[in-house]
Design a protein around this motif. Structure first.
Motif, PDB file in Angstrom:
ATOM      1  N   VAL A  68      14.906 -22.822  -7.106  1.00 57.17           N
ATOM      2  CA  VAL A  68      16.108 -23.128  -5.985  1.00 57.17           C
ATOM      3  C   VAL A  68      17.033 -23.752  -6.870  1.00 57.17           C
ATOM      4  O   VAL A  68      16.693 -24.961  -7.459  1.00 57.17           O
ATOM      5  N   ALA A  69      18.244 -23.325  -6.808  1.00 58.51           N
ATOM      6  CA  ALA A  69      19.447 -24.302  -7.352  1.00 58.51           C
ATOM      7  C   ALA A  69      20.405 -24.127  -6.318  1.00 58.51           C
ATOM      8  O   ALA A  69      21.072 -23.312  -5.809  1.00 58.51           O
ATOM      9  N   ALA A  70      20.816 -25.379  -5.683  1.00 58.00           N
ATOM     10  CA  ALA A  70      21.656 -25.685  -4.610  1.00 58.00           C
ATOM     11  C   ALA A  70      22.495 -26.666  -4.493  1.00 58.00           C
ATOM     12  O   ALA A  70      22.301 -27.735  -5.416  1.00 58.00           O
ATOM     13  N   GLY A  71      23.687 -26.691  -4.087  1.00 60.56           N
ATOM     14  CA  GLY A  71      24.617 -27.994  -3.954  1.00 60.56           C
ATOM     15  C   GLY A  71      25.920 -27.619  -3.559  1.00 60.56           C
ATOM     16  O   GLY A  71      26.117 -26.547  -2.810  1.00 60.56           O
ATOM     17  N   GLN A  72      26.924 -28.036  -4.370  1.00 63.98           N
ATOM     18  CA  GLN A  72      28.478 -28.001  -3.633  1.00 63.98           C
ATOM     19  C   GLN A  72      29.051 -27.969  -5.131  1.00 63.98           C
ATOM     20  O   GLN A  72      28.935 -28.520  -5.865  1.00 63.98           O
ATOM     21  N   TRP A  73      30.521 -27.087  -5.002  1.00 62.85           N
ATOM     22  CA  TRP A  73      31.310 -27.115  -6.209  1.00 62.85           C
ATOM     23  C   TRP A  73      32.569 -27.001  -5.687  1.00 62.85           C
ATOM     24  O   TRP A  73      32.807 -26.690  -4.381  1.00 62.85           O
ATOM     25  N   GLN A  74      33.365 -27.799  -6.422  1.00 55.69           N
ATOM     26  CA  GLN A  74      34.886 -28.015  -6.145  1.00 55.69           C
ATOM     27  C   GLN A  74      35.839 -27.515  -7.360  1.00 55.69           C
ATOM     28  O   GLN A  74      35.359 -28.025  -8.528  1.00 55.69           O
ATOM     29  N   LEU A  75      36.977 -26.770  -7.220  1.00 55.23           N
ATOM     30  CA  LEU A  75      37.849 -26.399  -8.164  1.00 55.23           C
ATOM     31  C   LEU A  75      39.095 -27.106  -7.717  1.00 55.23           C
ATOM     32  O   LEU A  75      39.593 -26.758  -6.859  1.00 55.23           O
ATOM     33  N   ARG A  76      39.684 -27.742  -8.930  1.00 53.24           N
ATOM     34  CA  ARG A  76      41.241 -28.287  -8.863  1.00 53.24           C
ATOM     35  C   ARG A  76      42.180 -27.674  -9.655  1.00 53.24           C
ATOM     36  O   ARG A  76      41.553 -27.471 -10.995  1.00 53.24           O
ATOM     37  N   ASP A  77      43.176 -27.466  -9.572  1.00 54.49           N
ATOM     38  CA  ASP A  77      44.093 -27.167 -10.252  1.00 54.49           C
ATOM     39  C   ASP A  77      44.766 -28.137 -11.326  1.00 54.49           C
ATOM     40  O   ASP A  77      44.169 -29.204 -11.373  1.00 54.49           O
ATOM     41  N   ALA A  78      45.548 -27.701 -12.293  1.00 50.43           N
ATOM     42  CA  ALA A  78      45.959 -28.751 -13.412  1.00 50.43           C
ATOM     43  C   ALA A  78      46.891 -29.840 -12.673  1.00 50.43           C
ATOM     44  O   ALA A  78      46.859 -31.014 -13.306  1.00 50.43           O
ATOM     45  N   GLU A  79      47.184 -29.786 -11.562  1.00 48.78           N
ATOM     46  CA  GLU A  79      47.963 -31.137 -10.831  1.00 48.78           C
ATOM     47  C   GLU A  79      46.959 -31.934  -9.939  1.00 48.78           C
ATOM     48  O   GLU A  79      47.300 -32.788  -9.356  1.00 48.78           O
ATOM     49  N   GLY A  80      45.623 -31.448  -9.822  1.00 49.69           N
ATOM     50  CA  GLY A  80      44.598 -31.957  -9.217  1.00 49.69           C
ATOM     51  C   GLY A  80      44.628 -31.604  -7.821  1.00 49.69           C
ATOM     52  O   GLY A  80      43.583 -32.253  -7.053  1.00 49.69           O
ATOM     53  N   THR A  81      45.187 -30.715  -7.510  1.00 48.87           N
ATOM     54  CA  THR A  81      45.160 -29.975  -6.010  1.00 48.87           C
ATOM     55  C   THR A  81      43.916 -29.237  -5.981  1.00 48.87           C
ATOM     56  O   THR A  81      43.218 -28.579  -6.552  1.00 48.87           O
ATOM     57  N   LEU A  82      43.499 -29.511  -4.676  1.00 50.61           N
ATOM     58  CA  LEU A  82      41.955 -28.937  -4.470  1.00 50.61           C
ATOM     59  C   LEU A  82      42.179 -27.391  -4.053  1.00 50.61           C
ATOM     60  O   LEU A  82      42.746 -27.251  -3.149  1.00 50.61           O
ATOM     61  N   LEU A  83      41.735 -26.461  -5.010  1.00 51.94           N
ATOM     62  CA  LEU A  83      41.742 -25.298  -4.741  1.00 51.94           C
ATOM     63  C   LEU A  83      40.700 -24.495  -3.840  1.00 51.94           C
ATOM     64  O   LEU A  83      40.936 -23.608  -2.873  1.00 51.94           O
ATOM     65  N   THR A  84      39.450 -25.015  -4.041  1.00 52.85           N
ATOM     66  CA  THR A  84      38.319 -24.578  -3.088  1.00 52.85           C
ATOM     67  C   THR A  84      37.292 -25.497  -3.192  1.00 52.85           C
ATOM     68  O   THR A  84      37.141 -26.326  -4.297  1.00 52.85           O
ATOM     69  N   LEU A  85      36.696 -25.596  -2.139  1.00 50.48           N
ATOM     70  CA  LEU A  85      35.203 -26.506  -1.906  1.00 50.48           C
ATOM     71  C   LEU A  85      34.192 -25.706  -1.565  1.00 50.48           C
ATOM     72  O   LEU A  85      34.503 -25.446  -0.215  1.00 50.48           O
ATOM     73  N   ASP A  86      33.201 -25.544  -1.866  1.00 49.11           N
ATOM     74  CA  ASP A  86      32.116 -24.382  -1.215  1.00 49.11           C
ATOM     75  C   ASP A  86      30.635 -24.907  -1.871  1.00 49.11           C
ATOM     76  O   ASP A  86      30.714 -25.634  -2.610  1.00 49.11           O
ATOM     77  N   SER A  87      30.067 -24.526  -0.823  1.00 56.81           N
ATOM     78  CA  SER A  87      28.474 -24.882  -1.251  1.00 56.81           C
ATOM     79  C   SER A  87      27.913 -23.598  -1.836  1.00 56.81           C
ATOM     80  O   SER A  87      28.377 -22.441  -1.751  1.00 56.81           O
ATOM     81  N   PHE A  88      26.562 -23.835  -2.525  1.00 56.96           N
ATOM     82  CA  PHE A  88      25.981 -22.777  -3.145  1.00 56.96           C
ATOM     83  C   PHE A  88      24.321 -22.835  -2.973  1.00 56.96           C
ATOM     84  O   PHE A  88      23.816 -23.989  -2.932  1.00 56.96           O
ATOM     85  N   ASP A  89      23.626 -21.750  -2.743  1.00 58.12           N
ATOM     86  CA  ASP A  89      22.257 -21.798  -2.705  1.00 58.12           C
ATOM     87  C   ASP A  89      21.523 -20.540  -3.551  1.00 58.12           C
ATOM     88  O   ASP A  89      21.750 -19.340  -2.702  1.00 58.12           O
ATOM     89  N   VAL A  90      21.024 -20.874  -4.575  1.00 57.66           N
ATOM     90  CA  VAL A  90      20.628 -19.336  -5.371  1.00 57.66           C
ATOM     91  C   VAL A  90      19.156 -19.474  -5.469  1.00 57.66           C
ATOM     92  O   VAL A  90      18.608 -20.689  -5.870  1.00 57.66           O
ATOM     93  N   GLU A  91      18.597 -18.551  -5.194  1.00 55.21           N
ATOM     94  CA  GLU A  91      17.074 -18.390  -5.007  1.00 55.21           C
ATOM     95  C   GLU A  91      16.584 -17.322  -6.225  1.00 55.21           C
ATOM     96  O   GLU A  91      17.148 -16.102  -6.010  1.00 55.21           O
ATOM     97  N   THR A  92      15.556 -17.584  -6.927  1.00 54.30           N
ATOM     98  CA  THR A  92      15.061 -16.588  -7.601  1.00 54.30           C
ATOM     99  C   THR A  92      13.564 -16.629  -7.572  1.00 54.30           C
ATOM    100  O   THR A  92      13.000 -17.719  -7.941  1.00 54.30           O
ATOM    101  N   ARG A 100      34.553 -16.206  -8.381  1.00 59.37           N
ATOM    102  CA  ARG A 100      35.610 -16.881  -7.401  1.00 59.37           C
ATOM    103  C   ARG A 100      36.636 -17.640  -8.274  1.00 59.37           C
ATOM    104  O   ARG A 100      37.845 -17.457  -8.026  1.00 59.37           O
ATOM    105  N   ILE A 101      36.670 -17.994  -9.459  1.00 60.62           N
ATOM    106  CA  ILE A 101      37.530 -18.588 -10.214  1.00 60.62           C
ATOM    107  C   ILE A 101      38.551 -17.379 -10.617  1.00 60.62           C
ATOM    108  O   ILE A 101      39.780 -17.766 -10.514  1.00 60.62           O
ATOM    109  N   ARG A 102      37.949 -16.487 -10.846  1.00 60.21           N
ATOM    110  CA  ARG A 102      39.100 -15.417 -11.247  1.00 60.21           C
ATOM    111  C   ARG A 102      39.840 -14.903 -10.130  1.00 60.21           C
ATOM    112  O   ARG A 102      41.076 -14.672 -10.128  1.00 60.21           O
ATOM    113  N   THR A 103      39.406 -14.889  -8.826  1.00 62.92           N
ATOM    114  CA  THR A 103      40.305 -14.590  -7.670  1.00 62.92           C
ATOM    115  C   THR A 103      41.211 -15.790  -7.379  1.00 62.92           C
ATOM    116  O   THR A 103      42.379 -15.598  -6.480  1.00 62.92           O
TER     117      THR A 103
END
Length: 201
Positions: free
Chosen positions: A144-168, A196-199
């Motif tokens: 299991v790999a789980a947590g949260q990620w956030q992406l900000r643009d060059a100005e520091g504006t939050l573009l997305t905040l999302d959780s993830f939970d990957v099980e293998t 997600r980043i590409r979108t």
């Protein structure tokens, strides 16, 4: 009778000493290489960039129980146990960050994916930050790999905040199988992030 008892005790101690000296040495594991070849990954990007794109990966924030050398096992719904003799070859946070950079570089070929402390990092760039709350084997045979990620643009504006939970699922029992399955979970997370980043750009 008085002689036999000390002799028996001496023999027992020698056997125990032999067992102690023959104990298996600790094993150290690194994060496996990316199993998703670039040729098999959807790495297409919408259009050639006007100038070079940068993605800066911030140092990972790990749950405190993950900040130790022993590979973690979740024994039930509430019990976590670090292995004593099966250890990560280096600190988990930097190793996972480096592995994530490599994986994202494969999946985002028109983007330079670099660490925050890289001298080539521009003063303003898109930044990715991950908080990791799980990176462990679980009692049901899942890595299991789980947590949260956030992406900000060059100005520091939050573009997305999302959780993830990957099980293998593990292919077989044992720590080598667990480490390889955790590597596959990291592969899958990188693929999800890249998509997600590409979108968002």
């Amino acid at each position: 009778m008085n002689v036999i008892r000390p002799l028996a005790l001496l023999m027992l101690l020698s056997v125990l000493a032999g067992c102690a000296t023959n104990a298996a040495p600790a094993r150290h594991y690194g994060l496996p290489a990316d199993q998703v070849a670039a040729s098999e990954t959807d790495i297409s990007e919408s259009s050639p960039p006007d100038g070079e794109r940068f993605l800066v990966i911030r140092p990972l924030d790990l749950a405190s129980f993950l900040e130790q050398p022993g590979i973690m096992l979740q024994l039930d719904d509430i019990t976590l146990n670090p292995a004593r003799d099966h250890l990560w070859a280096e600190e988990l946070g930097p190793m996972l960050e480096r592995g994530l950079r490599r994986r994202l570089s494969h999946r985002l070929p028109q983007t330079r994916v670099i660490s925050e402390n890289n001298p080539a990092a521009p003063p303003r760039a898109m930044t990715l930050r991950l908080e990791l709350t799980s990176f462990q084997g679980r009692y049901d045979g899942q890595a299991v790999a789980a947590g949260q990620w956030q992406l900000r643009d060059a100005e520091g504006t939050l573009l997305t905040l999302d959780s993830f939970d990957v099980e293998t699922p593990l292919d077989t029992d044992g720590y080598p199988a667990l480490v390889r399955a955790l590597g596959q979970s990291w592969d899958e997370l990188a693929s999800r992030l890249a998509k997600r980043i590409r979108t968002l750009r």
